[in-house]
Design a protein around this motif. Sequence first.
Motif, PDB file in Angstrom:
ATOM      1  N   HIS A 136      64.659  76.498  44.788  1.00  0.00           N
ATOM      2  CA  HIS A 136      65.209  75.125  45.178  1.00  0.00           C
ATOM      3  C   HIS A 136      66.874  75.296  44.084  1.00  0.00           C
ATOM      4  CE1 HIS A 136      60.855  73.469  45.640  1.00  0.00           C
ATOM      5  NE2 HIS A 136      61.643  73.361  47.046  1.00  0.00           N
ATOM      6  N   GLY A 137      67.532  75.000  44.896  1.00  0.00           N
ATOM      7  CA  GLY A 137      68.781  75.179  44.345  1.00  0.00           C
ATOM      8  C   GLY A 137      70.387  74.502  45.770  1.00  0.00           C
ATOM      9  N   ASN A 138      71.251  74.483  45.006  1.00  0.00           N
ATOM     10  CA  ASN A 138      72.486  74.127  45.497  1.00  0.00           C
ATOM     11  C   ASN A 138      73.659  75.182  46.808  1.00  0.00           C
ATOM     12  OD1 ASN A 138      73.980  72.590  47.367  1.00  0.00           O
ATOM     13  ND2 ASN A 138      75.021  71.605  45.410  1.00  0.00           N
ATOM     14  N   ILE A 139      73.367  76.161  46.799  1.00  0.00           N
ATOM     15  CA  ILE A 139      74.600  76.872  47.663  1.00  0.00           C
ATOM     16  C   ILE A 139      75.847  76.765  47.553  1.00  0.00           C
ATOM     17  CG2 ILE A 139      74.836  76.163  50.304  1.00  0.00           C
ATOM     18  CD1 ILE A 139      73.988  80.108  47.728  1.00  0.00           C
ATOM     19  N   GLU A 140      75.926  75.263  47.582  1.00  0.00           N
ATOM     20  CA  GLU A 140      77.523  74.520  47.346  1.00  0.00           C
ATOM     21  C   GLU A 140      77.854  73.953  45.860  1.00  0.00           C
ATOM     22  OE1 GLU A 140      78.463  71.702  50.923  1.00  0.00           O
ATOM     23  OE2 GLU A 140      76.134  71.386  51.025  1.00  0.00           O
ATOM     24  N   GLY A 141      77.063  74.548  45.217  1.00  0.00           N
ATOM     25  CA  GLY A 141      77.591  73.968  43.251  1.00  0.00           C
ATOM     26  C   GLY A 141      78.069  75.339  42.724  1.00  0.00           C
ATOM     27  N   THR A 142      78.427  75.372  41.722  1.00  0.00           N
ATOM     28  CA  THR A 142      79.117  76.913  41.430  1.00  0.00           C
ATOM     29  C   THR A 142      78.335  77.858  40.515  1.00  0.00           C
ATOM     30  OG1 THR A 142      79.364  75.245  39.093  1.00  0.00           O
ATOM     31  CG2 THR A 142      81.609  74.808  40.347  1.00  0.00           C
ATOM     32  N   LYS A 179      76.104  68.873  58.931  1.00  0.00           N
ATOM     33  CA  LYS A 179      76.038  67.412  59.536  1.00  0.00           C
ATOM     34  C   LYS A 179      77.173  66.562  58.531  1.00  0.00           C
ATOM     35  CE  LYS A 179      72.615  68.459  63.082  1.00  0.00           C
ATOM     36  NZ  LYS A 179      71.490  67.210  64.274  1.00  0.00           N
ATOM     37  N   ASP A 180      78.115  66.760  58.820  1.00  0.00           N
ATOM     38  CA  ASP A 180      79.138  65.447  58.900  1.00  0.00           C
ATOM     39  C   ASP A 180      80.239  65.626  59.112  1.00  0.00           C
ATOM     40  OD1 ASP A 180      80.852  64.406  56.351  1.00  0.00           O
ATOM     41  OD2 ASP A 180      80.051  65.907  54.952  1.00  0.00           O
ATOM     42  N   LYS A 181      80.958  63.995  58.869  1.00  0.00           N
ATOM     43  CA  LYS A 181      82.404  64.057  59.747  1.00  0.00           C
ATOM     44  C   LYS A 181      83.105  65.642  60.088  1.00  0.00           C
ATOM     45  CE  LYS A 181      82.891  59.908  57.970  1.00  0.00           C
ATOM     46  NZ  LYS A 181      84.068  58.533  57.356  1.00  0.00           N
ATOM     47  N   PRO A 182      83.874  66.091  60.567  1.00  0.00           N
ATOM     48  CA  PRO A 182      84.478  67.324  61.062  1.00  0.00           C
ATOM     49  C   PRO A 182      85.044  68.694  60.233  1.00  0.00           C
ATOM     50  CG  PRO A 182      84.658  65.719  63.305  1.00  0.00           C
ATOM     51  CD  PRO A 182      84.647  65.320  62.020  1.00  0.00           C
ATOM     52  N   ALA A 183      86.061  67.006  59.368  1.00  0.00           N
ATOM     53  CA  ALA A 183      87.054  67.639  59.004  1.00  0.00           C
ATOM     54  C   ALA A 183      85.910  68.130  56.734  1.00  0.00           C
ATOM     55  CB  ALA A 183      87.844  66.873  58.238  1.00  0.00           C
ATOM     56  N   ALA A 184      85.309  67.340  57.247  1.00  0.00           N
ATOM     57  CA  ALA A 184      84.523  67.413  56.136  1.00  0.00           C
ATOM     58  C   ALA A 184      83.548  68.603  56.062  1.00  0.00           C
ATOM     59  CB  ALA A 184      83.663  66.112  55.418  1.00  0.00           C
ATOM     60  N   LYS A 219      85.066  72.233  55.902  1.00  0.00           N
ATOM     61  CA  LYS A 219      85.217  73.235  54.607  1.00  0.00           C
ATOM     62  C   LYS A 219      83.987  72.797  53.803  1.00  0.00           C
ATOM     63  CE  LYS A 219      87.227  70.674  50.861  1.00  0.00           C
ATOM     64  NZ  LYS A 219      87.655  69.492  49.045  1.00  0.00           N
ATOM     65  N   ARG A 220      82.398  72.151  54.399  1.00  0.00           N
ATOM     66  CA  ARG A 220      81.894  72.565  53.618  1.00  0.00           C
ATOM     67  C   ARG A 220      81.362  73.896  54.018  1.00  0.00           C
ATOM     68  NH1 ARG A 220      77.910  67.603  54.340  1.00  0.00           N
ATOM     69  NH2 ARG A 220      76.333  69.051  52.656  1.00  0.00           N
ATOM     70  N   HIS A 221      80.930  74.331  55.308  1.00  0.00           N
ATOM     71  CA  HIS A 221      81.286  75.552  56.141  1.00  0.00           C
ATOM     72  C   HIS A 221      81.431  76.762  54.963  1.00  0.00           C
ATOM     73  CE1 HIS A 221      79.263  73.623  59.589  1.00  0.00           C
ATOM     74  NE2 HIS A 221      77.860  74.087  58.048  1.00  0.00           N
ATOM     75  N   PHE A 222      83.002  76.519  55.185  1.00  0.00           N
ATOM     76  CA  PHE A 222      83.883  77.591  55.024  1.00  0.00           C
ATOM     77  C   PHE A 222      83.529  77.906  52.529  1.00  0.00           C
ATOM     78  CE2 PHE A 222      88.174  77.753  57.033  1.00  0.00           C
ATOM     79  CZ  PHE A 222      87.028  77.862  58.351  1.00  0.00           C
ATOM     80  N   ASP A 257      84.675  79.091  64.106  1.00  0.00           N
ATOM     81  CA  ASP A 257      86.281  78.959  63.084  1.00  0.00           C
ATOM     82  C   ASP A 257      84.861  79.416  61.806  1.00  0.00           C
ATOM     83  OD1 ASP A 257      88.018  78.123  63.857  1.00  0.00           O
ATOM     84  OD2 ASP A 257      87.151  75.530  63.695  1.00  0.00           O
ATOM     85  N   GLN A 258      84.003  79.592  61.396  1.00  0.00           N
ATOM     86  CA  GLN A 258      83.059  80.179  60.815  1.00  0.00           C
ATOM     87  C   GLN A 258      83.015  81.904  60.931  1.00  0.00           C
ATOM     88  OE1 GLN A 258      78.969  78.366  60.370  1.00  0.00           O
ATOM     89  NE2 GLN A 258      79.702  77.037  61.252  1.00  0.00           N
ATOM     90  N   GLU A 259      82.774  82.494  62.001  1.00  0.00           N
ATOM     91  CA  GLU A 259      83.148  84.074  62.651  1.00  0.00           C
ATOM     92  C   GLU A 259      84.396  84.182  61.658  1.00  0.00           C
ATOM     93  OE1 GLU A 259      81.789  84.215  66.263  1.00  0.00           O
ATOM     94  OE2 GLU A 259      80.221  84.166  66.256  1.00  0.00           O
TER      95      GLU A 259
END
Length: 332
Positions: free
Chosen positions: A55-61, A80-85, A88-91, A127-129
């Motif tokens: 278990h862990g958060n890949i979005e953390g530091t 899944k989030d608002k488009p801009a968010a 940003k999260r995917h990147f 965009d991710q690619e």
Amino acid sequence: MTDRKPSVFIVGANGQVASEICLELDKRKEVILTALCRNPIGSVYLRANGLSVVHGNIEGTIMPEGIGTADVIINTIYVKDKPAAMRKRHFGILENIVKASNPDGVIIHFSTIAVFHKSSYAHEKLDQEEFLKKLAKKYQRKVIIFRLGHVFGKNQGHSLTFRDFLLDTPKISLPFDLSPDGNCVSIAYLTDIITLIAKKIDSYGRGVTFYSTVFNPPTSLEHIISGLGGAINPDPVIVTRRTSRSLHGFFSFLRQNKRLYDMGLSVIRRLPAFEQPIYIKHLVNRASDDINHTFNHNVFTIPDDMECYLWSPVPGERFPLIRPITNEELLF
């Protein structure tokens, strides 16, 4: 690579496709598997099936233990989030994975053949690619992108919907040639490919390798329908519309005017409450319209989850031949 077992680290292991791949890899015992889920709630299914989960958060530091030494990292996350968010999260996720990865390993990123079509989902995946290409060059990593079509498996929602549809339909009428490749791959075959890459990571150069359809040899839609117990009706059909003529005309007009389309898309992407239902309905309607232009007998309504079967085979490299896909894999 030596004779040691290669290590595979799967990010987003609780997803539909990823969870089945995890169980298949664990059953085969050909790799050392690490399955990463964000929290214990998300990992219930895997743990109930006897799989050890990290278990862990890949979005953390702080990156989860084991990700930096893995021979293969597989990224299956789609937030899944608002488009801009969401962008940003995917990147952020992609950059964290690439920076933390083993410089001599391989990163496999799950994308989709939807990138060859027009939707907000396709734009997000493209965009991710593109961002991954930049990261692979910047950090000198080996990245493989799988543009998946439909994945057959016992826990895959579209598989079950399509199978149930065929069981309820004595003969399915589809007004196009069924001999070309279907956009489908089985969980077992996809696991074969991952295992092969893990054992031969030295054969991949730095940068990005694209496989637009990862299955081989070609598996026709006729083979898939027959394998699932369906029968083909050669009679042509009319397909009923699922969106209004005015809405369909609006999207058709936008598709023919790229600048207007891009501008309209940018607006709709900021309206997440409307974005998904509009595009899903239009995607199904577009396939229906193509069929309607060719045939005009009988009536056949496309189930909501069938759009992925109606996409034409997409261009691009295929993963080298491994073995035939069996009917048993399709029958699940």
